[in-house]
Motif scaffolding. Sequence first.
Motif, PDB file in Angstrom:
ATOM      1  N   VAL A 251       0.829  -1.209   0.000  1.00 33.48           N
ATOM      2  CA  VAL A 251       0.000   0.000   0.000  1.00 33.48           C
ATOM      3  C   VAL A 251       0.864   1.259   0.000  1.00 33.48           C
ATOM      4  CG1 VAL A 251      -2.301  -0.635   0.776  1.00 33.48           C
ATOM      5  CG2 VAL A 251      -0.487  -0.476   2.457  1.00 33.48           C
ATOM      6  N   ARG A 252       1.962   1.194   0.699  1.00 32.99           N
ATOM      7  CA  ARG A 252       2.851   2.357   0.731  1.00 32.99           C
ATOM      8  C   ARG A 252       3.369   2.669  -0.675  1.00 32.99           C
ATOM      9  NH1 ARG A 252       8.133   3.650   4.536  1.00 32.99           N
ATOM     10  NH2 ARG A 252       8.279   5.789   3.835  1.00 32.99           N
ATOM     11  N   GLU A 253       3.706   1.596  -1.379  1.00 33.15           N
ATOM     12  CA  GLU A 253       4.211   1.735  -2.743  1.00 33.15           C
ATOM     13  C   GLU A 253       3.237   2.514  -3.623  1.00 33.15           C
ATOM     14  OE1 GLU A 253       6.700  -1.865  -4.583  1.00 33.15           O
ATOM     15  OE2 GLU A 253       4.566  -2.021  -4.890  1.00 33.15           O
ATOM     16  N   LYS A 254       1.958   2.324  -3.365  1.00 33.53           N
ATOM     17  CA  LYS A 254       0.941   2.975  -4.203  1.00 33.53           C
ATOM     18  C   LYS A 254       0.334   4.186  -3.521  1.00 33.53           C
ATOM     19  CE  LYS A 254      -0.331  -0.182  -7.658  1.00 33.53           C
ATOM     20  NZ  LYS A 254      -1.446  -0.528  -8.531  1.00 33.53           N
ATOM     21  N   ASN A 255       0.953   4.568  -2.413  1.00 30.92           N
ATOM     22  CA  ASN A 255       0.486   5.764  -1.719  1.00 30.92           C
ATOM     23  C   ASN A 255      -0.964   5.654  -1.234  1.00 30.92           C
ATOM     24  OD1 ASN A 255       0.848   8.219  -0.671  1.00 30.92           O
ATOM     25  ND2 ASN A 255       1.490   9.188  -2.592  1.00 30.92           N
ATOM     26  N   ILE A 256      -1.349   4.463  -0.820  1.00 27.53           N
ATOM     27  CA  ILE A 256      -2.714   4.252  -0.319  1.00 27.53           C
ATOM     28  C   ILE A 256      -2.690   4.388   1.204  1.00 27.53           C
ATOM     29  CG2 ILE A 256      -4.594   2.553  -0.080  1.00 27.53           C
ATOM     30  CD1 ILE A 256      -3.531   1.293  -2.738  1.00 27.53           C
ATOM     31  N   PRO A 257      -3.521   5.232   1.785  1.00 28.74           N
ATOM     32  CA  PRO A 257      -3.516   5.359   3.240  1.00 28.74           C
ATOM     33  C   PRO A 257      -4.016   4.088   3.938  1.00 28.74           C
ATOM     34  CG  PRO A 257      -4.849   7.075   2.202  1.00 28.74           C
ATOM     35  CD  PRO A 257      -4.477   6.110   1.138  1.00 28.74           C
ATOM     36  N   LEU A 258      -3.440   3.843   5.098  1.00 30.33           N
ATOM     37  CA  LEU A 258      -3.808   2.664   5.887  1.00 30.33           C
ATOM     38  C   LEU A 258      -4.477   3.147   7.173  1.00 30.33           C
ATOM     39  CD1 LEU A 258      -3.455  -0.280   7.037  1.00 30.33           C
ATOM     40  CD2 LEU A 258      -1.126   0.369   7.625  1.00 30.33           C
ATOM     41  N   ASN A 259      -5.649   2.597   7.429  1.00 34.16           N
ATOM     42  CA  ASN A 259      -6.380   3.011   8.619  1.00 34.16           C
ATOM     43  C   ASN A 259      -6.575   1.790   9.523  1.00 34.16           C
ATOM     44  OD1 ASN A 259      -9.686   4.568   9.122  1.00 34.16           O
ATOM     45  ND2 ASN A 259      -7.887   4.558  10.406  1.00 34.16           N
ATOM     46  N   ILE A 260      -5.990   1.847  10.728  1.00 38.09           N
ATOM     47  CA  ILE A 260      -6.120   0.727  11.665  1.00 38.09           C
ATOM     48  C   ILE A 260      -7.324   0.998  12.555  1.00 38.09           C
ATOM     49  CG2 ILE A 260      -4.982  -0.601  13.486  1.00 38.09           C
ATOM     50  CD1 ILE A 260      -2.317   0.223  12.155  1.00 38.09           C
ATOM     51  N   ARG A 261      -8.291   0.085  12.557  1.00 38.11           N
ATOM     52  CA  ARG A 261      -9.555   0.326  13.254  1.00 38.11           C
ATOM     53  C   ARG A 261      -9.920  -0.842  14.163  1.00 38.11           C
ATOM     54  NH1 ARG A 261     -12.656   4.169  10.159  1.00 38.11           N
ATOM     55  NH2 ARG A 261     -14.273   3.926  11.755  1.00 38.11           N
TER      56      ARG A 261
END
Length: 437
Positions: A251-261
């Motif tokens: 996800v970092r590679e594609k600049n996608i934000p990660l939301n831990i819930r």
Amino acid sequence: MLKVLKFGGTSMADANQYRKVRDIVRADPDRRVVVVSAAGKRFSDDNKITDLLYLCHAHLQYGVSFDSIFDTIRDRYLAIRDELGLKTDIESEFAALRKKMLGGISREELVSRGEYFSALLMAEFLGFDFIDATKWLFFHYDGTVDQEKSYPALKALVTDRGAVIPGFYGLMPDGKIRTLTRGGSDITGALAAAALDADVYENWTDVSGILMADPRIVDHPKTIERATYSELRQLSYSGAQVLHEMTVFPVREKNIPLNIRNTNDPDHPGTLISDEFVDRKNNQRFITGIAGKKDFSIVTISKKGMAGAVGTLRAIVEIFEDNAVPICYTPTGIDVISLVVPTEKLTPHLYTVTGELRAKIHPDSIKIADNIAIVAAVGRKMAYRAGTSGKIFAALGEQGINIRMISQGPDELNILVGVDEKDYAATIRVLYDAFVK
Ligand code: ASP
């Protein structure tokens, strides 16, 4: 807008958790792709299905009856299905699995079945398509993921109906099932998010995000609301229990934000991790988190004239390299350098390393301090804030904590202090109280 969600084992543990997952998915029409783990623990001394599957395979391997473990696993899924009024024919699936086991099944294929059954049931429950991981998650022969083949394959399979995908496994080029490392459904989720160019990857677990400090040391630490991927890397390197960097790599590679819930507290915003943030001006908190690790040694080498000499640093580093001792940090002074290394890696080579240092560097002295803890204060905003280190040292000094080493990363993302292990917890508490409370 597309959101890819991953639900961990505790979120999949029983029918009640399935209902929570359904409510979370239904609350947002963008939540259309769901990756699931095998059923995890319902209470603290419960068993994780994946552990039982490993155990089941061990029984099979040693010719011991696996019936009772097998039935326990089947009954967990049957109970979920029946309580939710679902129709998936789990009985036939398990009967076929038993038959396959008797004919010889690989360990990886057997342990992958936890995720498989979770996904089958969740797909029916949500009314989404079931997309088996073997249909899109392809490995190279060396075990790395073949992204070029996998990403388009998943893209072609996902429809507007929504999809549930089992985590943790995929297919080898020879058609055999291969599992990722333990906890690998996080990686499947990240890969799916990357494959589909999702707008966000939501990782649903049983804690409300990453905490600013270890809750065993600090009472009810606050949650990190936002962190950059670089801060996450610093925190996990420095000992914080967060998702491993490898997990977030796709996800970092594609600049996608990660939301831990948190599945058990869905209104809590959790932790949002992204490449960068435009920080709100009124947010005064400039430390993102505090983490630490014990069991370091500091090797301090002094030699008059070292600061201006050519090649000494390389010669020192080479000695550590030749003895396979990793160097974690290297604070330097004039004519003196310290190397902070993990004690367990140094101990077996201690005499060789010091002997070689003496022979090749001819130092004035070599000192070794053991039982050192390294505590890191991490924060992207430390870079443009004057006086941060001063405040850290003042706070520690006031509490009588002796700093054995300090180091600031050149990216100014962290300030590290080395302290005696007996001061470890106090250091974390002092920093937390000074900067967060
Ligand atoms: N079920 C697997 C494990 O327990 C993978 C996962 O849950 O992420 O490791």
